[in-house]
Write a protein that holds these residues in place. Structure first.
Motif, mmCIF file in Angstrom:
data_model
loop_
_atom_site.group_PDB
_atom_site.id
_atom_site.type_symbol
_atom_site.label_atom_id
_atom_site.label_comp_id
_atom_site.label_asym_id
_atom_site.label_seq_id
_atom_site.Cartn_x
_atom_site.Cartn_y
_atom_site.Cartn_z
ATOM 1 N N LEU A 1 0.834 -1.197 0.000
ATOM 2 C CA LEU A 1 0.000 0.000 0.000
ATOM 3 C C LEU A 1 0.871 1.250 0.000
ATOM 4 C CD1 LEU A 1 -2.873 1.053 0.030
ATOM 5 C CD2 LEU A 1 -2.802 1.014 2.515
ATOM 6 N N ASN A 2 1.960 1.223 0.757
ATOM 7 C CA ASN A 2 2.893 2.353 0.749
ATOM 8 C C ASN A 2 3.501 2.531 -0.642
ATOM 9 O OD1 ASN A 2 2.465 2.741 3.480
ATOM 10 N ND2 ASN A 2 4.208 1.474 4.078
ATOM 11 N N TRP A 3 3.888 1.437 -1.274
ATOM 12 C CA TRP A 3 4.476 1.481 -2.617
ATOM 13 C C TRP A 3 3.458 2.023 -3.626
ATOM 14 C CZ3 TRP A 3 3.084 -1.369 -6.996
ATOM 15 C CH2 TRP A 3 3.943 -1.220 -8.085
ATOM 16 N N ALA A 4 2.216 1.525 -3.570
ATOM 17 C CA ALA A 4 1.188 1.983 -4.508
ATOM 18 C C ALA A 4 0.880 3.462 -4.294
ATOM 19 C CB ALA A 4 -0.075 1.148 -4.333
ATOM 20 N N ALA A 5 0.853 3.900 -3.038
ATOM 21 C CA ALA A 5 0.598 5.311 -2.752
ATOM 22 C C ALA A 5 1.712 6.190 -3.312
ATOM 23 C CB ALA A 5 0.445 5.530 -1.252
ATOM 24 N N SER A 6 2.943 5.744 -3.165
ATOM 25 C CA SER A 6 4.050 6.544 -3.702
ATOM 26 C C SER A 6 4.043 6.543 -5.229
ATOM 27 C CB SER A 6 5.391 6.028 -3.175
ATOM 28 O OG SER A 6 5.643 4.727 -3.672
ATOM 29 N N MET A 7 3.607 5.456 -5.851
ATOM 30 C CA MET A 7 3.533 5.396 -7.314
ATOM 31 C C MET A 7 2.460 6.349 -7.850
ATOM 32 S SD MET A 7 5.852 3.362 -8.386
ATOM 33 C CE MET A 7 5.396 2.968 -10.040
ATOM 34 N N VAL A 8 1.362 6.464 -7.125
ATOM 35 C CA VAL A 8 0.259 7.325 -7.562
ATOM 36 C C VAL A 8 0.512 8.782 -7.167
ATOM 37 C CG1 VAL A 8 -2.236 7.710 -7.301
ATOM 38 C CG2 VAL A 8 -1.355 5.400 -7.445
ATOM 39 N N GLY A 9 1.314 8.980 -6.146
ATOM 40 C CA GLY A 9 1.606 10.333 -5.690
ATOM 41 C C GLY A 9 0.772 10.751 -4.500
ATOM 42 N N VAL A 10 0.234 9.781 -3.771
ATOM 43 C CA VAL A 10 -0.553 10.065 -2.582
ATOM 44 C C VAL A 10 0.389 10.019 -1.387
ATOM 45 C CG1 VAL A 10 -2.465 9.273 -1.142
ATOM 46 C CG2 VAL A 10 -2.629 9.098 -3.625
ATOM 47 N N VAL A 11 0.313 11.048 -0.522
ATOM 48 C CA VAL A 11 1.232 11.143 0.606
ATOM 49 C C VAL A 11 0.887 10.126 1.688
ATOM 50 C CG1 VAL A 11 2.135 12.683 2.400
ATOM 51 C CG2 VAL A 11 1.656 13.583 0.130
ATOM 52 N N VAL A 12 -0.394 10.018 2.032
ATOM 53 C CA VAL A 12 -0.826 9.118 3.095
ATOM 54 C C VAL A 12 -1.449 7.869 2.447
ATOM 55 C CG1 VAL A 12 -2.276 8.880 5.152
ATOM 56 C CG2 VAL A 12 -1.260 11.097 4.590
ATOM 57 N N PRO A 13 -0.877 6.685 2.651
ATOM 58 C CA PRO A 13 -1.398 5.470 2.013
ATOM 59 C C PRO A 13 -2.861 5.174 2.363
ATOM 60 C CG PRO A 13 0.783 5.057 2.904
ATOM 61 C CD PRO A 13 0.366 6.415 3.379
ATOM 62 N N ALA A 14 -3.277 5.514 3.568
ATOM 63 C CA ALA A 14 -4.670 5.276 3.955
ATOM 64 C C ALA A 14 -5.635 6.078 3.078
ATOM 65 C CB ALA A 14 -4.873 5.624 5.423
ATOM 66 N N ASN A 15 -5.202 7.274 2.637
ATOM 67 C CA ASN A 15 -6.046 8.072 1.748
ATOM 68 C C ASN A 15 -6.264 7.367 0.410
ATOM 69 O OD1 ASN A 15 -6.293 10.040 3.667
ATOM 70 N ND2 ASN A 15 -4.747 11.398 2.774
#
Length: 136
Positions: free
Chosen positions: A51-65
């Motif tokens: 989830l952290n990796w996917a969030a960073s790939m999409v450009g979302v700061v908080v993975p929960a978001n």
């Protein structure tokens, strides 16, 4: 909720979907969606860093978001699909009600025609209008 709790919850969800599918309480086309969601939740439970990796790939700061955003999109999609299914079922119900009304009217008309042409049990062999004393 910790990682083990979310993993256990995802496994329970997949098991419930499989039991509902087996008992015929859930159709296959809906079961596939819930099994995919459960499978992805199991994968995120086993590998929470995804989830952290996917969030960073999409450009979302908080993975929960990212998780909440995807959940909202999924719920909107499911709601839209259910609304479409409901519209189709309402149309089919209206058509069936109209067909039943037409069949009922035809049946009643046929029943009235038959009752006018056939003698009743009170008419006897002499026919309608014959006094009861003359029927014997």
């Amino acid at each position: 909720m910790n990682v083990a709790g979310s993993l256990i919850l995802a496994i329970i969800m997949v098991a419930v979907v499989l039991v509902m599918l087996r008992n015929g309480r859930l159709r296959e086309k809906y079961a596939i969606l819930w099994l995919v969601i459960g499978g992805l939740t199991i994968i995120l439970g086993i590998f929470p860093r995804l989830l952290n990796w996917a969030a960073s790939m999409v450009g979302v700061v908080v993975p929960a978001n990212l998780l909440f955003s995807l959940s909202i999109l999924l719920l909107v999609g499911v709601s839209l699909h259910v609304s479409r299914e409901l519209t189709v079922l309402e149309d089919e119900t209206r058509i069936l009600a109209e067909e039943v009304a037409i069949l009922r009217a035809g049946f009643e008309q046929l029943h009235d025609q038959i009752s006018l042409t056939q003698p009743t049990a009170d008419d006897g062999p002499a026919g309608p209008g014959t006094p009861p004393t003359e029927r014997r």
